[in-house]
Scaffold this motif. Structure first.
Motif, PDB file in Angstrom:
ATOM      1  N   ARG A 163      -9.931  -7.370  -3.251  1.00  0.00           N
ATOM      2  CA  ARG A 163     -10.938  -8.233  -3.854  1.00  0.00           C
ATOM      3  C   ARG A 163     -11.725  -9.005  -2.796  1.00  0.00           C
ATOM      4  O   ARG A 163     -11.153  -9.546  -1.853  1.00  0.00           O
ATOM      5  CB  ARG A 163     -10.277  -9.217  -4.824  1.00  0.00           C
ATOM      6  CG  ARG A 163     -11.270 -10.013  -5.661  1.00  0.00           C
ATOM      7  CD  ARG A 163     -10.563 -10.831  -6.712  1.00  0.00           C
ATOM      8  NE  ARG A 163     -11.513 -11.566  -7.541  1.00  0.00           N
ATOM      9  CZ  ARG A 163     -11.164 -12.373  -8.532  1.00  0.00           C
ATOM     10  NH1 ARG A 163      -9.873 -12.537  -8.823  1.00  0.00           N
ATOM     11  NH2 ARG A 163     -12.091 -13.001  -9.235  1.00  0.00           N
ATOM     12  N   ASN A 164     -13.041  -9.001  -2.983  1.00  0.00           N
ATOM     13  CA  ASN A 164     -13.985  -9.697  -2.096  1.00  0.00           C
ATOM     14  C   ASN A 164     -14.014  -9.120  -0.678  1.00  0.00           C
ATOM     15  O   ASN A 164     -14.583  -9.731   0.225  1.00  0.00           O
ATOM     16  CB  ASN A 164     -13.676 -11.194  -2.017  1.00  0.00           C
ATOM     17  CG  ASN A 164     -13.829 -11.883  -3.352  1.00  0.00           C
ATOM     18  OD1 ASN A 164     -14.705 -11.527  -4.143  1.00  0.00           O
ATOM     19  ND2 ASN A 164     -12.961 -12.859  -3.627  1.00  0.00           N
ATOM     20  N   VAL A 165     -13.384  -7.958  -0.468  1.00  0.00           N
ATOM     21  CA  VAL A 165     -13.391  -7.321   0.856  1.00  0.00           C
ATOM     22  C   VAL A 165     -13.917  -5.895   0.760  1.00  0.00           C
ATOM     23  O   VAL A 165     -15.009  -5.578   1.211  1.00  0.00           O
ATOM     24  CB  VAL A 165     -11.987  -7.333   1.501  1.00  0.00           C
ATOM     25  CG1 VAL A 165     -12.025  -6.622   2.865  1.00  0.00           C
ATOM     26  CG2 VAL A 165     -11.486  -8.763   1.662  1.00  0.00           C
ATOM     27  N   GLY A 166     -13.134  -5.020   0.160  1.00  0.00           N
ATOM     28  CA  GLY A 166     -13.511  -3.612   0.080  1.00  0.00           C
ATOM     29  C   GLY A 166     -12.349  -2.779  -0.425  1.00  0.00           C
ATOM     30  O   GLY A 166     -11.847  -3.002  -1.531  1.00  0.00           O
ATOM     31  N   TYR A 167     -11.832  -1.875   0.428  1.00  0.00           N
ATOM     32  CA  TYR A 167     -10.764  -0.971   0.020  1.00  0.00           C
ATOM     33  C   TYR A 167      -9.752  -0.806   1.144  1.00  0.00           C
ATOM     34  O   TYR A 167     -10.063  -1.012   2.326  1.00  0.00           O
ATOM     35  CB  TYR A 167     -11.331   0.406  -0.362  1.00  0.00           C
ATOM     36  CG  TYR A 167     -12.266   0.354  -1.538  1.00  0.00           C
ATOM     37  CD1 TYR A 167     -11.782   0.348  -2.846  1.00  0.00           C
ATOM     38  CD2 TYR A 167     -13.653   0.305  -1.354  1.00  0.00           C
ATOM     39  CE1 TYR A 167     -12.638   0.297  -3.934  1.00  0.00           C
ATOM     40  CE2 TYR A 167     -14.516   0.254  -2.439  1.00  0.00           C
ATOM     41  CZ  TYR A 167     -13.999   0.243  -3.724  1.00  0.00           C
ATOM     42  OH  TYR A 167     -14.843   0.182  -4.795  1.00  0.00           O
ATOM     43  N   VAL A 168      -8.536  -0.414   0.758  1.00  0.00           N
ATOM     44  CA  VAL A 168      -7.483  -0.156   1.738  1.00  0.00           C
ATOM     45  C   VAL A 168      -6.742   1.119   1.337  1.00  0.00           C
ATOM     46  O   VAL A 168      -6.494   1.363   0.157  1.00  0.00           O
ATOM     47  CB  VAL A 168      -6.500  -1.346   1.841  1.00  0.00           C
ATOM     48  CG1 VAL A 168      -5.825  -1.603   0.497  1.00  0.00           C
ATOM     49  CG2 VAL A 168      -5.468  -1.097   2.934  1.00  0.00           C
ATOM     50  N   PHE A 169      -6.421   1.933   2.340  1.00  0.00           N
ATOM     51  CA  PHE A 169      -5.640   3.145   2.132  1.00  0.00           C
ATOM     52  C   PHE A 169      -4.170   2.814   2.332  1.00  0.00           C
ATOM     53  O   PHE A 169      -3.761   2.383   3.411  1.00  0.00           O
ATOM     54  CB  PHE A 169      -6.101   4.239   3.105  1.00  0.00           C
ATOM     55  CG  PHE A 169      -5.124   5.381   3.248  1.00  0.00           C
ATOM     56  CD1 PHE A 169      -4.578   6.019   2.130  1.00  0.00           C
ATOM     57  CD2 PHE A 169      -4.766   5.851   4.506  1.00  0.00           C
ATOM     58  CE1 PHE A 169      -3.683   7.067   2.267  1.00  0.00           C
ATOM     59  CE2 PHE A 169      -3.889   6.913   4.660  1.00  0.00           C
ATOM     60  CZ  PHE A 169      -3.331   7.513   3.533  1.00  0.00           C
ATOM     61  N   VAL A 170      -3.371   3.036   1.286  1.00  0.00           N
ATOM     62  CA  VAL A 170      -1.934   2.778   1.351  1.00  0.00           C
ATOM     63  C   VAL A 170      -1.223   4.139   1.405  1.00  0.00           C
ATOM     64  O   VAL A 170      -1.172   4.853   0.407  1.00  0.00           O
ATOM     65  CB  VAL A 170      -1.443   1.977   0.121  1.00  0.00           C
ATOM     66  CG1 VAL A 170       0.064   1.727   0.220  1.00  0.00           C
ATOM     67  CG2 VAL A 170      -2.214   0.674   0.007  1.00  0.00           C
ATOM     68  N   PRO A 171      -0.688   4.522   2.578  1.00  0.00           N
ATOM     69  CA  PRO A 171      -0.061   5.849   2.713  1.00  0.00           C
ATOM     70  C   PRO A 171       1.193   5.951   1.858  1.00  0.00           C
ATOM     71  O   PRO A 171       1.800   4.959   1.453  1.00  0.00           O
ATOM     72  CB  PRO A 171       0.280   5.925   4.209  1.00  0.00           C
ATOM     73  CG  PRO A 171      -0.534   4.857   4.856  1.00  0.00           C
ATOM     74  CD  PRO A 171      -0.695   3.781   3.845  1.00  0.00           C
ATOM     75  N   HIS A 172       1.560   7.186   1.596  1.00  0.00           N
ATOM     76  CA  HIS A 172       2.819   7.474   0.917  1.00  0.00           C
ATOM     77  C   HIS A 172       3.962   6.922   1.755  1.00  0.00           C
ATOM     78  O   HIS A 172       3.901   6.923   2.985  1.00  0.00           O
ATOM     79  CB  HIS A 172       2.970   8.988   0.719  1.00  0.00           C
ATOM     80  CG  HIS A 172       4.160   9.391  -0.084  1.00  0.00           C
ATOM     81  ND1 HIS A 172       5.331   9.829   0.491  1.00  0.00           N
ATOM     82  CD2 HIS A 172       4.374   9.411  -1.430  1.00  0.00           C
ATOM     83  CE1 HIS A 172       6.205  10.114  -0.463  1.00  0.00           C
ATOM     84  NE2 HIS A 172       5.643   9.860  -1.640  1.00  0.00           N
ATOM     85  N   VAL A 173       5.015   6.484   1.100  1.00  0.00           N
ATOM     86  CA  VAL A 173       6.122   5.834   1.815  1.00  0.00           C
ATOM     87  C   VAL A 173       6.702   6.725   2.893  1.00  0.00           C
ATOM     88  O   VAL A 173       7.105   6.274   3.961  1.00  0.00           O
ATOM     89  CB  VAL A 173       7.230   5.399   0.819  1.00  0.00           C
ATOM     90  CG1 VAL A 173       7.830   6.605   0.110  1.00  0.00           C
ATOM     91  CG2 VAL A 173       8.295   4.605   1.537  1.00  0.00           C
ATOM     92  N   ALA A 174       6.698   8.053   2.669  1.00  0.00           N
ATOM     93  CA  ALA A 174       7.250   8.975   3.672  1.00  0.00           C
ATOM     94  C   ALA A 174       6.351   9.087   4.882  1.00  0.00           C
ATOM     95  O   ALA A 174       6.784   9.511   5.944  1.00  0.00           O
ATOM     96  CB  ALA A 174       7.452  10.365   3.038  1.00  0.00           C
ATOM     97  N   ASP A 175       5.041   8.723   4.736  1.00  0.00           N
ATOM     98  CA  ASP A 175       4.107   8.832   5.847  1.00  0.00           C
ATOM     99  C   ASP A 175       3.972   7.525   6.602  1.00  0.00           C
ATOM    100  O   ASP A 175       3.340   7.470   7.653  1.00  0.00           O
ATOM    101  CB  ASP A 175       2.720   9.231   5.326  1.00  0.00           C
ATOM    102  CG  ASP A 175       2.756  10.569   4.622  1.00  0.00           C
ATOM    103  OD1 ASP A 175       3.610  11.376   4.999  1.00  0.00           O
ATOM    104  OD2 ASP A 175       1.957  10.779   3.706  1.00  0.00           O
TER     105      ASP A 175
END
Length: 298
Positions: free
Chosen positions: A285-297
């Motif tokens: 929120r109020n920033v943009g986006y974030v990529f959250v990798p799979h837990v194994a990665d």
């Protein structure tokens, strides 16, 4: 007898056609080129140093002034230009040979540019698509981006900006096309670098996206790959829309530009188990986006 037009004659002719067609007039005079000045055809340099065949651009617009002006201008800058006056003629030309990029006017009589863009993206996902929209018609831009257009340019436009945007899309398309060929030509290929994105896996070397369940390829445009590749380089790091536009698409972002949001929405439909509750490409929120990798990665 010298038939070369003077600067006044040239500007008068171009301005009369440009104003009727809704194009911002050029800001300088380019005299006709001699053969020695003509750009060499058949070579298109890219940032990587790779040289590919001269790109072919298809301009689809019902305004003859726009078709004529763009054909002449792009031709002088080393592009091969084909033109069509409507979607029907464009489909006939596409059946004969495919261009590297298509410039589609949204508002055309008969089948409009959005319908043609949908048809093109479904059948030729790697072709570059640039939409010409009427200034202020944000709905056309939004729908065009949802259909997978790589970029849009509102009328009236400045010729050099349109050319710069087309070249940026062509570079992405060329890299996407050449990457599998380069990988296949390697005598001792190294394993491809792959990054998991939810229910899919992105091959960074081949610039392709694969479903994890049955390994079928998930079609993505060049712009969508660039966005995923950017997230892959910055896992768990929130990226603002301005950072995304600068690093993934080489242009600035303004508060009225929804292209990033629409592109993320399209990608979520392909990589998320539940696009309505994203777990891979999350909104900050109020920033943009974030990529959250799979837990194994991680």
């Amino acid at each position: 007898m010298n038939t070369t037009p003077t600067a006044t004659e040239w500007i008068t002719a171009v301005l009369s056609g440009a104003n009727r067609a809704g194009i911002a007039p050029p800001d300088r005079y380019d005299p006709p080129r001699t053969p020695r000045d003509t750009p060499q055809r058949g070579i298109f340099p890219m940032a990587s140093g790779v040289q590919a065949a001269t790109p072919v651009v298809l301009v689809v617009d019902d305004e003859p002034e726009i078709r004529s002006l763009l054909s002449e201008y792009f031709g002088r800058h080393g592009l091969v230009v084909r033109t069509a006056q409507d979607a029907a003629q464009a489909r006939e030309m596409l059946a004969e040979s495919l261009p590297d990029l298509a410039i589609l006017d949204v508002n055309m009589p008969g089948e409009n540019g959005l319908s043609l863009a949908r048809w093109l993206r479904e059948r030729h996902p790697h072709m570059g698509l640039v939409m010409l929209t009427t200034a202020g018609e944000s709905v056309d831009r939004i729908v065009g981006l949802e259909l997978g257009a790589d970029d849009y340019v509102p009328k009236p436009f400045e010729m050099r900006e349109l050319l710069a945007r087309i070249r940026a899309v062509l570079r992405r398309v060329a890299l996407a096309t050449l990457a599998p060929q380069v990988a296949a030509a390697a005598s001792q290929p190294t394993p491809s670098k792959r990054v998991r994105f939810g229910i899919c896996e992105l091959d960074l070397d081949q610039r392709r996206l694969f479903a994890l369940d049955d390994r079928h390829e998930v079609e993505i445009s060049a712009a969508e790959f660039d966005l995923l590749a950017l997230f892959a380089r910055h896992p768990n790091r929130p990226l603002s829309r301005d950072q995304i536009m600068e690093q993934a698409h080489n242009r600035g972002w303004d508060v009225f530009d929804r292209s990033i949001d629409l592109r993320v929405m399209r990608l979520r439909r392909k990589i998320e188990s539940n696009p309505d509750k994203p777990e891979v490409l999350k909104t900050v929120r109020n920033v943009g986006y974030v990529f959250v990798p799979h837990v194994a990665d991680a």
